[in-house]
Design a protein around this motif. Structure first.
Motif: not given
Length: 202
Positions: A127-147
């Motif tokens: 579900l979240t054991a990896g950098p690309g998996l955890l961002t998908q699980a948290l709904g994080i996309t590049p659109a949030l860069t700079g937040t």
């Protein structure tokens, strides 16, 4: 719990920041959906003595702007046109360092994270054991860069947990052979020992 203050991120040593992020909690609240978990794996990147940072510092457009702000912002970008990586800018504006969040132990919004991950069960490390998996699980996309990590979209909190040095595994970072032997062998990846939510990457 309270949000980590900007002073936490703006310290001059990204390696120490990466180590100290273990046990902290990260949250996203997107479209009213709260998800989050405990940080169990990180990697540090420095603008000095770390050739792997040079590609990041050459990034143009909005994605690289967070690197040139004082620490405490999300630096997000995609790899392989698929996986978003969640980095946190640290240090000062003229000293661009980062910490990559590599894995979290899911705690909040498990059903939401499961849905975002295509039905992977909440008790599965996938579900979240990896950098690309955890961002998908948290709904994080590049659109949030700079937040700003003091904002209400994406932030980290101190849960009051103290992580003993004996519980931390330090090792070389993942996938950096392209950056040369020095960068590839720096022991700047930190994991909680015997935690099943850390990534399987070697």
């Amino acid at each position: 719990m309270s949000k980590l203050p900007l002073s936490f991120y703006r310290r001059p040593d990204p390696v120490q920041v990466a180590r100290d992020l273990l046990g902290k909690h990260v949250y996203s609240c997107l479209d009213g959906q709260l998800t989050g978990g405990r940080v169990v794996e990180t990697e540090a990147y420095s603008h000095e003595g770390d050739d792997s940072m040079q590609l990041h510092l050459k990034r143009r457009g909005t994605h690289g702007l967070a690197l040139h702000e004082p620490g405490g912002r999300a630096y997000l970008y995609q790899v392989y046109n698929r996986h978003t990586l969640f980095n946190i800018s640290t240090n000062a504006a003229d000293k661009p360092d980062t910490v990559l969040i590599r894995a979290i132990e899911p705690l909040v919004g498990l059903e939401i994270m499961t849905a975002r991950r295509g039905g992977i069960p909440s008790d599965s490390s996938r579900l979240t054991a990896g950098p690309g998996l955890l961002t998908q699980a948290l709904g994080i996309t590049p659109a949030l860069t700079g937040t700003d990590l003091q904002d209400s979209l994406l932030w980290l909190e101190d849960a009051g947990e103290t992580i003993a040095e004996s519980d931390v595994l330090a090792s070389s970072r993942v996938g950096l052979t392209y950056a040369g032997e020095t960068a590839a062998t720096l022991p700047w990846r930190f994991r909680l020992k015997n935690n099943r939510w850390t990534s399987p990457a070697k």
